[in-house]
Write a protein that holds these residues in place. Structure first.
Motif, PDB file in Angstrom:
ATOM      1  N   VAL A 103       0.853  -1.200   0.000  1.00 44.16           N
ATOM      2  CA  VAL A 103       0.000   0.000   0.000  1.00 44.16           C
ATOM      3  C   VAL A 103       0.889   1.250   0.000  1.00 44.16           C
ATOM      4  O   VAL A 103       1.707   1.395   0.907  1.00 44.16           O
ATOM      5  CB  VAL A 103      -0.907   0.042   1.252  1.00 44.16           C
ATOM      6  N   PRO A 104       0.728   2.180  -0.957  1.00 45.47           N
ATOM      7  CA  PRO A 104      -0.049   2.031  -2.168  1.00 45.47           C
ATOM      8  C   PRO A 104       0.489   0.863  -2.988  1.00 45.47           C
ATOM      9  O   PRO A 104       1.672   0.532  -2.916  1.00 45.47           O
ATOM     10  CB  PRO A 104       0.158   3.344  -2.916  1.00 45.47           C
ATOM     11  N   ASN A 105      -0.401   0.261  -3.769  1.00 43.87           N
ATOM     12  CA  ASN A 105      -0.007  -0.983  -4.448  1.00 43.87           C
ATOM     13  C   ASN A 105       0.849  -0.730  -5.693  1.00 43.87           C
ATOM     14  O   ASN A 105       1.214   0.411  -5.973  1.00 43.87           O
ATOM     15  CB  ASN A 105      -1.250  -1.830  -4.743  1.00 43.87           C
ATOM     16  N   THR A 106       1.142  -1.800  -6.403  1.00 45.56           N
ATOM     17  CA  THR A 106       2.086  -1.650  -7.520  1.00 45.56           C
ATOM     18  C   THR A 106       1.499  -0.888  -8.702  1.00 45.56           C
ATOM     19  O   THR A 106       2.211  -0.585  -9.651  1.00 45.56           O
ATOM     20  CB  THR A 106       2.582  -3.021  -8.018  1.00 45.56           C
ATOM     21  N   LEU A 107       0.187  -0.568  -8.645  1.00 40.00           N
ATOM     22  CA  LEU A 107      -0.362   0.311  -9.682  1.00 40.00           C
ATOM     23  C   LEU A 107      -0.327   1.766  -9.219  1.00 40.00           C
ATOM     24  O   LEU A 107      -0.840   2.649  -9.885  1.00 40.00           O
ATOM     25  CB  LEU A 107      -1.802  -0.100 -10.013  1.00 40.00           C
ATOM     26  N   GLY A 108       0.235   1.978  -8.039  1.00 43.15           N
ATOM     27  CA  GLY A 108       0.366   3.345  -7.520  1.00 43.15           C
ATOM     28  C   GLY A 108      -0.928   3.856  -6.911  1.00 43.15           C
ATOM     29  O   GLY A 108      -1.132   5.067  -6.799  1.00 43.15           O
ATOM     30  N   VAL A 109      -1.836   2.950  -6.508  1.00 40.80           N
ATOM     31  CA  VAL A 109      -3.094   3.426  -5.915  1.00 40.80           C
ATOM     32  C   VAL A 109      -3.280   2.920  -4.487  1.00 40.80           C
ATOM     33  O   VAL A 109      -2.790   1.856  -4.108  1.00 40.80           O
ATOM     34  CB  VAL A 109      -4.335   3.050  -6.779  1.00 40.80           C
ATOM     35  N   PHE A 110      -4.016   3.710  -3.731  1.00 46.78           N
ATOM     36  CA  PHE A 110      -4.294   3.381  -2.334  1.00 46.78           C
ATOM     37  C   PHE A 110      -5.473   2.410  -2.286  1.00 46.78           C
ATOM     38  O   PHE A 110      -6.423   2.524  -3.050  1.00 46.78           O
ATOM     39  CB  PHE A 110      -4.637   4.672  -1.581  1.00 46.78           C
ATOM     40  N   GLU A 111      -5.395   1.459  -1.342  1.00 46.94           N
ATOM     41  CA  GLU A 111      -6.501   0.484  -1.188  1.00 46.94           C
ATOM     42  C   GLU A 111      -7.632   1.172  -0.435  1.00 46.94           C
ATOM     43  O   GLU A 111      -7.658   1.213   0.791  1.00 46.94           O
ATOM     44  CB  GLU A 111      -6.004  -0.733  -0.393  1.00 46.94           C
ATOM     45  N   LYS A 112      -8.599   1.717  -1.192  1.00 52.28           N
ATOM     46  CA  LYS A 112      -9.618   2.546  -0.523  1.00 52.28           C
ATOM     47  C   LYS A 112     -10.508   1.726   0.415  1.00 52.28           C
ATOM     48  O   LYS A 112     -11.119   2.282   1.324  1.00 52.28           O
ATOM     49  CB  LYS A 112     -10.453   3.305  -1.550  1.00 52.28           C
ATOM     50  N   ASP A 113     -10.586   0.414   0.215  1.00 52.83           N
ATOM     51  CA  ASP A 113     -11.448  -0.399   1.083  1.00 52.83           C
ATOM     52  C   ASP A 113     -10.650  -1.121   2.165  1.00 52.83           C
ATOM     53  O   ASP A 113     -11.075  -2.161   2.682  1.00 52.83           O
ATOM     54  CB  ASP A 113     -12.217  -1.417   0.224  1.00 52.83           C
ATOM     55  N   ILE A 114      -9.516  -0.535   2.530  1.00 52.00           N
ATOM     56  CA  ILE A 114      -8.608  -1.217   3.448  1.00 52.00           C
ATOM     57  C   ILE A 114      -9.277  -1.568   4.790  1.00 52.00           C
ATOM     58  O   ILE A 114      -9.037  -2.640   5.347  1.00 52.00           O
ATOM     59  CB  ILE A 114      -7.312  -0.383   3.647  1.00 52.00           C
ATOM     60  N   LEU A 115     -10.125  -0.688   5.293  1.00 54.31           N
ATOM     61  CA  LEU A 115     -10.705  -0.954   6.618  1.00 54.31           C
ATOM     62  C   LEU A 115     -11.670  -2.144   6.562  1.00 54.31           C
ATOM     63  O   LEU A 115     -11.748  -2.940   7.514  1.00 54.31           O
ATOM     64  CB  LEU A 115     -11.403   0.297   7.168  1.00 54.31           C
ATOM     65  N   ALA A 116     -12.383  -2.292   5.455  1.00 55.40           N
ATOM     66  CA  ALA A 116     -13.283  -3.450   5.308  1.00 55.40           C
ATOM     67  C   ALA A 116     -12.455  -4.735   5.206  1.00 55.40           C
ATOM     68  O   ALA A 116     -12.806  -5.781   5.777  1.00 55.40           O
ATOM     69  CB  ALA A 116     -14.154  -3.277   4.069  1.00 55.40           C
ATOM     70  N   VAL A 117     -11.313  -4.651   4.513  1.00 55.96           N
ATOM     71  CA  VAL A 117     -10.422  -5.819   4.405  1.00 55.96           C
ATOM     72  C   VAL A 117      -9.903  -6.171   5.797  1.00 55.96           C
ATOM     73  O   VAL A 117      -9.916  -7.331   6.228  1.00 55.96           O
ATOM     74  CB  VAL A 117      -9.235  -5.526   3.446  1.00 55.96           C
ATOM     75  N   GLU A 118      -9.488  -5.153   6.531  1.00 53.59           N
ATOM     76  CA  GLU A 118      -8.920  -5.360   7.875  1.00 53.59           C
ATOM     77  C   GLU A 118      -9.934  -6.045   8.794  1.00 53.59           C
ATOM     78  O   GLU A 118      -9.604  -6.993   9.512  1.00 53.59           O
ATOM     79  CB  GLU A 118      -8.502  -3.988   8.442  1.00 53.59           C
ATOM     80  N   GLU A 119     -11.157  -5.583   8.720  1.00 54.06           N
ATOM     81  CA  GLU A 119     -12.191  -6.144   9.600  1.00 54.06           C
ATOM     82  C   GLU A 119     -12.361  -7.639   9.320  1.00 54.06           C
ATOM     83  O   GLU A 119     -12.373  -8.468  10.241  1.00 54.06           O
ATOM     84  CB  GLU A 119     -13.500  -5.394   9.356  1.00 54.06           C
ATOM     85  N   ALA A 120     -12.422  -7.969   8.026  1.00 58.13           N
ATOM     86  CA  ALA A 120     -12.634  -9.377   7.657  1.00 58.13           C
ATOM     87  C   ALA A 120     -11.433 -10.239   8.065  1.00 58.13           C
ATOM     88  O   ALA A 120     -11.581 -11.349   8.588  1.00 58.13           O
ATOM     89  CB  ALA A 120     -12.874  -9.477   6.157  1.00 58.13           C
ATOM     90  N   VAL A 121     -10.230  -9.707   7.853  1.00 61.75           N
ATOM     91  CA  VAL A 121      -9.003 -10.475   8.141  1.00 61.75           C
ATOM     92  C   VAL A 121      -8.898 -10.748   9.645  1.00 61.75           C
ATOM     93  O   VAL A 121      -8.659 -11.883  10.071  1.00 61.75           O
ATOM     94  CB  VAL A 121      -7.750  -9.726   7.616  1.00 61.75           C
ATOM     95  N   HIS A 122      -9.115  -9.722  10.442  1.00 63.71           N
ATOM     96  CA  HIS A 122      -9.006  -9.902  11.893  1.00 63.71           C
ATOM     97  C   HIS A 122     -10.123 -10.773  12.444  1.00 63.71           C
ATOM     98  O   HIS A 122      -9.915 -11.563  13.378  1.00 63.71           O
ATOM     99  CB  HIS A 122      -8.958  -8.540  12.588  1.00 63.71           C
ATOM    100  N   LYS A 123     -11.296 -10.678  11.851  1.00 63.14           N
ATOM    101  CA  LYS A 123     -12.412 -11.529  12.287  1.00 63.14           C
ATOM    102  C   LYS A 123     -12.062 -13.007  12.087  1.00 63.14           C
ATOM    103  O   LYS A 123     -12.471 -13.886  12.832  1.00 63.14           O
ATOM    104  CB  LYS A 123     -13.655 -11.158  11.465  1.00 63.14           C
ATOM    105  N   ASN A 124     -11.226 -13.207  11.076  1.00 60.85           N
ATOM    106  CA  ASN A 124     -10.804 -14.580  10.756  1.00 60.85           C
ATOM    107  C   ASN A 124      -9.623 -15.027  11.628  1.00 60.85           C
ATOM    108  O   ASN A 124      -9.114 -16.136  11.479  1.00 60.85           O
ATOM    109  CB  ASN A 124     -10.416 -14.631   9.273  1.00 60.85           C
TER     110      ASN A 124
END
Ligand code: PLP
Length: 478
Positions: free
Chosen positions: A213-234
Motif C-alpha cells: 500500500v499504495p499498491n504496484t499500480l500506484g493506488v491506495f486500497e480505498k477499502d482497506i478498513l473493510a479488508v482489515e475487519e474481515a481479516v481480523h475476524k478470521n
C-alpha cells in the motif's frame, strides 16, 4: 566508449614522482628470499598524469544519478539523498565503530538506533521495531517468520498467506521462503482489492494477508478498513509492505489502518537511494502483542544507559549479523531529524503532486489502467504502441538518448506493456515539463519513425545490449 587503462598505456609514461631516497638503496634480490621475487614485470599501465586524470574524469561523467539527471524509475523510489547525510554517516565517531566494542563505548550509536526505532514507531503507528533486516525482502521474510512464531505459540496451524496480484513480486517469494503456501488474489481492473473477494479466500488456515500500500499500480486500497475487519475476524494478521511509505508520510499510518506487521524500506523512503544493489535497510515493525517475537538483540534503555537486550526467549533469533546496515540507519535518522514532522509530510505531498502532475499529461497519451489519480507513482500501458511494432522497451531505450534514466518497464505484471513512472519529490515543475515533452516527442517518433526507437539508444557509451545475455552471461572483465 572510454578505453581501458591498458589501452591508453604508453611505455615509459608515468603519473607519479617520488622524492629521491634519503637512505641507501638496496637490491631487493639480495635481501628477499627467491620465492618472494617477481619473475616477470607486473604489466601495469604506464600513463601520464594528465591522461590519467582525464580518463577518470570522463568515466565519472558516465555515472547516472539524481545529482546529474531526472530519474523516473517507478517502484524503486529514487529518493533525493542530501549529501549532508552521507557526510554524517561517515563521521569518524560513527564510521569507525566496531560491532565488538563494549556497549559502554557504543552509547551514541545505540542511542541513534533507539531513537530511530521510536521515530519509526511514531511514523508508522507501530509499537516496536527491529532494525536488523538489510533489505525490504529480508524485512518481509522476517515479518513472516514473526507471524509463524506467533501462531506456533498459540498452537494454531496456519499455513497460508494471501497475496494479491497487485503486491510487489518479492511478497510471494518471501512468503514461500518462510514456508507458507501462497493464495493468489486477483485485484479489480483498477488494481483495487474487493473486500468480498478477500472474504472468499479467508479460510481458518490463513496466517496473514500481505498488502503493498499504495499498491504496484500506484493506488491506495480505498477499502482497506473493510479488508482489515474481515481479516481480523478470521484471526489472521495484516502484513503491510511499507516499501511505498514514501507516499503516506505524515498523512496516514499503517498502524492506524489495523496492520499488525510491516517493513519499511529505509533505502526507498528515507534518504539512501535504491538501486545498484547497494546496502539497504528493511526494519520490521509490529504491534505490541508481537513484540516478543522480534529478532534479538533489541536496543533498550535503563535509567541513562542504552544496552542490547538478548533476553528475548520468544524471539525468532537473529536475521543478520550485528545490528543491521548501520550507515543506512544513520542516514535515515538524519533525514527524519532534519525534515521534522512537517517536512516529512511535505515530502509525501510533493511526491504525490509530482506524480499526479505527470500523470495528468502523460495519461492523455497512453492508457492508464488505474485511472487519472495516483499516489507517488503511476503505471501506463504501451499496448497501443505495439500497433507500429514498437514496444515499451523501445520507448524506454529512446529516453536514454535524450539523457533520461529509463523508467521501470514490464512491471507490474498485471498491466500489458507496462511502463511505471515515479518522479522524485524534489523535481521542479520545469523538470517535469521537460520530461513530459520528451516523452510525448518519443510517442510521435513511434508513429512516424518506429525504426528509430527500435534502434535506440544511439547516444550512450554502449548501444542496445542483448538483455538476456547481459543478465545471464555478464562480461565483467577483459
Ligand atoms: C513495494 C516493494 N516491496 C518490496 C520491495 C523489496 O525491497 P528490496 O529491494 O529492498 O528487497 C520493493 C523494492 O523496491 C518494493 O518496491
Amino acid at each position: 566508449m572510454e578505453k581501458l587503462l591498458k589501452e591508453i598505456s604508453v611505455d615509459g609514461y608515468k603519473a607519479y614522482s617520488v622524492p629521491e631516497a634519503d637512505v641507501p638503496i638496496k637490491d631487493p634480490g639480495k635481501i628477499l628470499e627467491d620465492k618472494l621475487l617477481r619473475k616477470k614485470q607486473p604489466g601495469l599501465p604506464e600513463i601520464s598524469e594528465a591522461e590519467l586524470n582525464r580518463h577518470f574524469t570522463r568515466l565519472s561523467k558516465e555515472n547516472y544519478a539524481l545529482s546529474t539527471n531526472f530519474y523516473p524509475l517507478g517502484s524503486c523510489t529514487m529518493k533525493y539523498n542530501p549529501p549532508v547525510n552521507e557526510k554524517i554517516s561517515k563521521l569518524s565517531g560513527l564510521a569507525n565503530l566496531h560491532p565488538y566494542q563494549s556497549e559502554d563505548t557504543l552509547q551514541g550509536a545505540l542511542e541513534i538506533l533507539f531513537e530511530l526505532e521510536k521515530n519509526l514507531c511514531e511514523i508508522t503507528g507501530m509499537d516496536a521495531f527491529s532494525l536488523q533486516p538489510a533489505a525490504g525482502a529480508q524485512g518481509e521474510f522476517t515479518g513472516l517468520l514473526i507471524a509463524r512464531a506467533y501462531f506456533n505459540s498459540k498452537k494454531e496451524k496456519r499455513t497460508k498467506i494471501i497475496v494479491p496480484d497487485s503486491a510487489h513480486g518479492t511478497n510471494p517469494a518471501s512468503a514461500a521462503l518462510a514456508g507458507f503456501e501462497i493464495v493468489s488474489l486477483k485485484s479489480e481492473s483498477n488494481g483495487i482489492l474487493n473486500p468480498a473477494k478477500v472474504k472468499e479466500v479467508l479460510t481458518n488456515d490463513v496466517a496473514a494477508i500481505m498488502l503493498t500500500v499504495p499498491n504496484t499500480l500506484g493506488v491506495f486500497e480505498k477499502d482497506i478498513l473493510a479488508v482489515e475487519e474481515a481479516v481480523h475476524k478470521n484471526g489472521s494478521l495484516m502484513y503491510y509492505d511499507g516499501a511505498n511509505l514514501n507516499a503516506l508520510l505524515g498523512v496516514s499510518r499503517p498502524g492506524n489502518m489495523g496492520f499488525d506487521i510491516l517493513h519499511v524500506n529505509l533505502h526507498k523512503t528515507f534518504s539512501t537511494p535504491h538501486g545498484g544493489g547497494g546496502p539497504g535497510a528493511g526494519p520490521v515493525g509490529v504491534k505490541k502483542f508481537l513484540a516478543d517475537f522480534l529478532p534479538y538483540p533489541s536496543v533498550k534503555k535503563s535509567s541513562e544507559k542504552y544496552f542490547l537486550n538478548y533476553n528475548m526467549p520468544k524471539s525468532i533469533g537473529r536475521v543478520r549479523s550485528f545490528y543491521g546496515n548501520f550507515p543506512v540507519l544513520v542516514k535515515a535518522y538524519a533525514y527524519i531529524l532534519a525534515s521534522g514532522a512537517e517536512g516529512l509530510k511535505r515530502v509525501s505531498e510533493q511526491a504525490v503532486i509530482n506524480a499526479n502532475y505527470l500523470l495528468s499529461i502523460l495519461g492523455k497519451k497512453l492508457n492508464s489502467p488505474a485511472g487519472n489519480r495516483c499516489m507517488h507513482e503511476f503505471v501506463l500501458s504501451g499496448k497501443d504502441l505495439t500497433l507500429n511494432g514498437v514496444r515499451t522497451l523501445d520507448l524506454a531505450k529512446r529516453l536514454l538518448d535524450y539523457g533520461y534514466y529509463a523508467p521501470t518497464i514490464y512491471f507490474p505484471l498485471i498491466v500489458e506493456e507496462a511502463i511505471m513512472i515515479e518522479p522524485t519529490e524534489t523535481e521542479t515543475k520545469a523538470a517535469l515539463d521537460e520530461f513530459a515533452q520528451t516523452f510525448i516527442k518519443i510517442l510521435e517518433e513511434a508513429k512516424t519513425d518506429p525504426e528509430k526507437l527500435k534502434n535506440s539508444p544511439q547516444n550512450t557509451p554502449v548501444t542496445r545490449l542483448n538483455e538476456v545475455e547481459a543478465a545471464r552471461k555478464p562480461i565483467l572483465h577483459w
